[in-house]
Scaffold this motif. Structure first.
Motif, PDB file in Angstrom:
ATOM      1  N   SER A 174       0.851  -1.198   0.000  1.00 46.37           N
ATOM      2  CA  SER A 174       0.000   0.000   0.000  1.00 46.37           C
ATOM      3  C   SER A 174       0.878   1.236   0.000  1.00 46.37           C
ATOM      4  N   ASP A 175       0.307   2.384  -0.413  1.00 45.11           N
ATOM      5  CA  ASP A 175       1.132   3.577  -0.572  1.00 45.11           C
ATOM      6  C   ASP A 175       0.419   4.845  -0.124  1.00 45.11           C
ATOM      7  N   SER A 176       1.163   5.943  -0.174  1.00 46.83           N
ATOM      8  CA  SER A 176       0.680   7.224   0.342  1.00 46.83           C
ATOM      9  C   SER A 176      -0.362   7.878  -0.558  1.00 46.83           C
ATOM     10  N   ALA A 177      -0.558   7.365  -1.770  1.00 47.39           N
ATOM     11  CA  ALA A 177      -1.609   7.872  -2.653  1.00 47.39           C
ATOM     12  C   ALA A 177      -2.925   7.147  -2.425  1.00 47.39           C
ATOM     13  N   GLY A 178      -2.981   6.271  -1.421  1.00 45.77           N
ATOM     14  CA  GLY A 178      -4.194   5.539  -1.116  1.00 45.77           C
ATOM     15  C   GLY A 178      -4.405   4.316  -1.976  1.00 45.77           C
ATOM     16  N   CYS A 179      -3.369   3.874  -2.674  1.00 44.59           N
ATOM     17  CA  CYS A 179      -3.487   2.738  -3.587  1.00 44.59           C
ATOM     18  C   CYS A 179      -2.922   1.466  -2.972  1.00 44.59           C
ATOM     19  N   ALA A 180      -3.368   0.340  -3.532  1.00 43.72           N
ATOM     20  CA  ALA A 180      -2.837  -0.967  -3.177  1.00 43.72           C
ATOM     21  C   ALA A 180      -2.363  -1.657  -4.444  1.00 43.72           C
ATOM     22  N   SER A 181      -1.324  -2.477  -4.300  1.00 38.59           N
ATOM     23  CA  SER A 181      -0.756  -3.183  -5.440  1.00 38.59           C
ATOM     24  C   SER A 181      -0.581  -4.650  -5.089  1.00 38.59           C
ATOM     25  N   LEU A 182      -0.935  -5.513  -6.042  1.00 43.38           N
ATOM     26  CA  LEU A 182      -0.681  -6.939  -5.929  1.00 43.38           C
ATOM     27  C   LEU A 182       0.510  -7.268  -6.807  1.00 43.38           C
ATOM     28  N   ILE A 183       1.487  -7.978  -6.240  1.00 45.77           N
ATOM     29  CA  ILE A 183       2.780  -8.182  -6.899  1.00 45.77           C
ATOM     30  C   ILE A 183       3.137  -9.655  -6.846  1.00 45.77           C
ATOM     31  N   SER A 184       3.686 -10.160  -7.922  1.00 46.87           N
ATOM     32  CA  SER A 184       4.154 -11.548  -7.939  1.00 46.87           C
ATOM     33  C   SER A 184       5.677 -11.560  -7.922  1.00 46.87           C
ATOM     34  N   LEU A 185       6.201 -12.697  -7.524  1.00 52.32           N
ATOM     35  CA  LEU A 185       7.642 -12.895  -7.506  1.00 52.32           C
ATOM     36  C   LEU A 185       7.943 -14.056  -8.455  1.00 52.32           C
ATOM     37  N   ALA A 186       8.246 -13.729  -9.691  1.00 45.86           N
ATOM     38  CA  ALA A 186       8.492 -14.755 -10.705  1.00 45.86           C
ATOM     39  C   ALA A 186       9.959 -14.736 -11.094  1.00 45.86           C
ATOM     40  N   GLU A 187      10.614 -15.895 -10.930  1.00 48.61           N
ATOM     41  CA  GLU A 187      12.037 -16.021 -11.262  1.00 48.61           C
ATOM     42  C   GLU A 187      12.892 -14.976 -10.531  1.00 48.61           C
ATOM     43  N   GLY A 188      12.480 -14.652  -9.315  1.00 48.95           N
ATOM     44  CA  GLY A 188      13.246 -13.714  -8.515  1.00 48.95           C
ATOM     45  C   GLY A 188      12.996 -12.261  -8.830  1.00 48.95           C
ATOM     46  N   ASN A 189      12.077 -11.955  -9.757  1.00 45.99           N
ATOM     47  CA  ASN A 189      11.787 -10.570 -10.124  1.00 45.99           C
ATOM     48  C   ASN A 189      10.386 -10.182  -9.677  1.00 45.99           C
ATOM     49  N   LEU A 190      10.249  -8.973  -9.140  1.00 48.39           N
ATOM     50  CA  LEU A 190       8.955  -8.453  -8.730  1.00 48.39           C
ATOM     51  C   LEU A 190       8.198  -7.944  -9.948  1.00 48.39           C
ATOM     52  N   THR A 191       6.940  -8.372 -10.084  1.00 43.76           N
ATOM     53  CA  THR A 191       6.115  -7.977 -11.220  1.00 43.76           C
ATOM     54  C   THR A 191       4.739  -7.571 -10.728  1.00 43.76           C
ATOM     55  N   ALA A 192       4.255  -6.398 -11.146  1.00 43.46           N
ATOM     56  CA  ALA A 192       2.940  -5.915 -10.733  1.00 43.46           C
ATOM     57  C   ALA A 192       1.849  -6.693 -11.454  1.00 43.46           C
ATOM     58  N   LEU A 193       0.893  -7.216 -10.684  1.00 50.64           N
ATOM     59  CA  LEU A 193      -0.248  -7.930 -11.254  1.00 50.64           C
ATOM     60  C   LEU A 193      -1.475  -7.046 -11.357  1.00 50.64           C
ATOM     61  N   SER A 194      -1.705  -6.221 -10.340  1.00 52.28           N
ATOM     62  CA  SER A 194      -2.838  -5.296 -10.355  1.00 52.28           C
ATOM     63  C   SER A 194      -2.547  -4.131  -9.426  1.00 52.28           C
ATOM     64  N   HIS A 195      -3.259  -3.040  -9.652  1.00 54.87           N
ATOM     65  CA  HIS A 195      -3.035  -1.803  -8.896  1.00 54.87           C
ATOM     66  C   HIS A 195      -4.371  -1.071  -8.858  1.00 54.87           C
ATOM     67  N   TRP A 196      -4.812  -0.666  -7.664  1.00 56.70           N
ATOM     68  CA  TRP A 196      -6.117  -0.027  -7.586  1.00 56.70           C
ATOM     69  C   TRP A 196      -6.159   1.012  -6.473  1.00 56.70           C
ATOM     70  N   LYS A 197      -7.086   1.955  -6.634  1.00 61.99           N
ATOM     71  CA  LYS A 197      -7.330   2.986  -5.625  1.00 61.99           C
ATOM     72  C   LYS A 197      -8.147   2.365  -4.506  1.00 61.99           C
ATOM     73  N   ALA A 198      -7.577   2.347  -3.306  1.00 64.69           N
ATOM     74  CA  ALA A 198      -8.231   1.681  -2.184  1.00 64.69           C
ATOM     75  C   ALA A 198      -8.803   2.665  -1.162  1.00 64.69           C
TER      76      ALA A 198
END
Length: 447
Positions: A166-190
């Motif tokens: 979660s972040d200071s803009a009020g958003c949340a992010s879902l992130i995967s860890l594939a092959e050791g790399n962080l990848t954003a799956l979804s991002h929304w205003k929460a």
């Protein structure tokens, strides 16, 4: 049932910069590893509207409580970084390594792996990073692996692991860890304002919770449109800044807020909490005990650190959760706190050596050393010998704490519990390592 409870300081460490997050490694090979993050706001020089600079430092420590000649905490590494808002270890090893996630003031989620750099020494190595959004602070993160049980015994690759941030803009992010790399799956205003906290339900990994400065607690189903929460609760009257799913009891959720309340919930009915407990300070962090389902650790900002006994509430009795223990030696905002999974055995024998005169009262042996002085004129202390060597707490305290084999199983009425904890406070930039011994009153057990 009455209980005898005691907290004792083992060591104090000056982090130099303001300390706000501390985490023991939950992976079995690293239970003695502790990470601490700091956050320092440096005002811009010159113009009044100059952009402030947020700097931080990541510390790595090793805990060893076997010797009598040195403090138990050893610094292994320090890394200067952007200011750190949150740290969380992945609860299980991924591809054979312990992973540490960091939410930074640059809006990045950074990932480190714990590695052996040489025999007997470990360090953090940068693995990956991901910007969750421009011109914002990453405020919190959680891993999907919190139950640490058979559901995750077969995780061998990073593709099985997800994070929420979660972040200071009020958003949340879902992130995967594939092959050791962080990848954003979804991002929304929460939330309308800062989203202070985000957390997985450890029992339903498609369910995520967030809390924000808009005083709302929300749930999200990751399988459907993230613009529509599954529920929105306004039971907290101020910003929601702490959420933790109970890894031992399905549906049980703890939340904390600036309104100084800890609420316990049954996730099947989020209209009304199971329990409300007044803490006397804003509840910045909550941590369920890693093995005992009824113990909840709370960092209460202006009112120290407290351990709640939630057993009666979990058994359906309702009411506020009583405080089983408090740690009050910090002298600034209580922000970071965590349980270690290390087993605390009986302290080393305090038998006098040949060089020591026999018959010395162990409660008075050694010189009291003031480790720091606060504006409130409260002191934290340790004992040292004539040569300035550290004398562990076990020598200064007469009662012998229970052995690791006597750990409390509340369901079986076992005799005692000993825990190792760490906590940190902000403006006085202090990290404390301490133990808590909890023993039932035998007289009460007879009834």
């Amino acid at each position: 049932m009455a209980w005898k409870s005691k907290t004792r300081s083992l060591q104090v460490f000056d982090t130099e910069l303001s300390a706000d997050t501390v985490e023991w490694c939950p992976v079995s090979t690293g239970h003695n590893i502790l990470a601490c993050g700091t956050y320092q706001l440096q005002k811009g020089a010159g113009e009044e509207d100059a952009t402030p600079c947020r700097t931080g430092r990541l510390y790595l420590f090793e805990f060893q409580h076997e010797g009598l000649t040195c403090p138990p905490l050893t610094e292994l590494q320090r890394i200067d970084t952007a200011a750190i808002l949150d740290l969380k270890w992945c609860h299980v090893p991924v591809s054979g390594k312990a992973l540490l996630g960091m939410a930074a003031a640059t809006g990045e989620l950074q990932l480190f792996s714990l590695s052996d750099i040489q025999e007997g020494s470990r360090s953090l190595q940068t693995l990956s990073s991901l910007e969750v959004g421009a011109e914002r602070l990453a405020l919190s993160l959680d891993w999907s692996t919190g139950r640490m049980d058979r559901c995750f015994l077969f995780i061998v690759s990073s593709s099985d692991v997800r994070l929420v941030c979660s972040d200071s803009a009020g958003c949340a992010s879902l992130i995967s860890l594939a092959e050791g790399n962080l990848t954003a799956l979804s991002h929304w205003k929460a939330h309308d304002f800062e989203a202070w906290i985000s957390a997985f339900s450890y029992w339903d990994l498609q369910q995520v919770y967030t809390g924000g400065d808009d005083c709302k607690l929300k749930g999200w189903d990751l399988r459907v449109d993230p613009s529509r929460p599954t529920f929105t609760s306004k039971k907290h009257s101020m910003g929601v800044c702490s959420i933790h799913s109970n890894p031992h009891r399905e549906h049980i959720l703890a939340t904390g807020s600036y309104d100084e309340q800890v609420l316990l919930w049954d996730g099947r009915n989020m209209r009304q909490p199971l329990s409300e407990s007044a803490m006397g300070g804003g509840v910045w962090r909550l941590k369920w005990h890693p093995t005992h389902q009824h113990l909840l650790l709370a960092a209460c900002m202006h009112n120290d650190f407290h351990i709640l006994n939630c057993q009666q509430v979990l058994e359906g009795s309702g009411g506020a959760c009583p405080v089983a223990a408090s740690y009050i030696l910090h002298n600034s905002l209580a922000y970071g706190a965590d349980w270690s999974q290390l087993s605390l055995g009986k302290p080393a024998s305090c038998t006098p050596t040949a060089a020591e005169p026999k018959g010395i009262d162990t409660e008075s042996r050694g010189h009291l050393r003031i480790q720091y002085e606060s504006p409130t004129t409260s002191f934290d202390t340790s004992l040292e010998d004539d040569a300035g060597g550290y004398i562990p707490e076990c020598i200064a305290v007469a009662p012998t704490p229970p052995t690791a084999g006597e750990a409390l199983n509340p369901e079986a009425d076992s005799p005692s519990l000993s825990c190792l904890l760490a906590s940190c406070s902000f403006y006085d930039h202090m990290l404390h390592v301490w133990r808590w011994d909890w023993t039932p009153d035998k007289a009460q057990q007879l009834h």
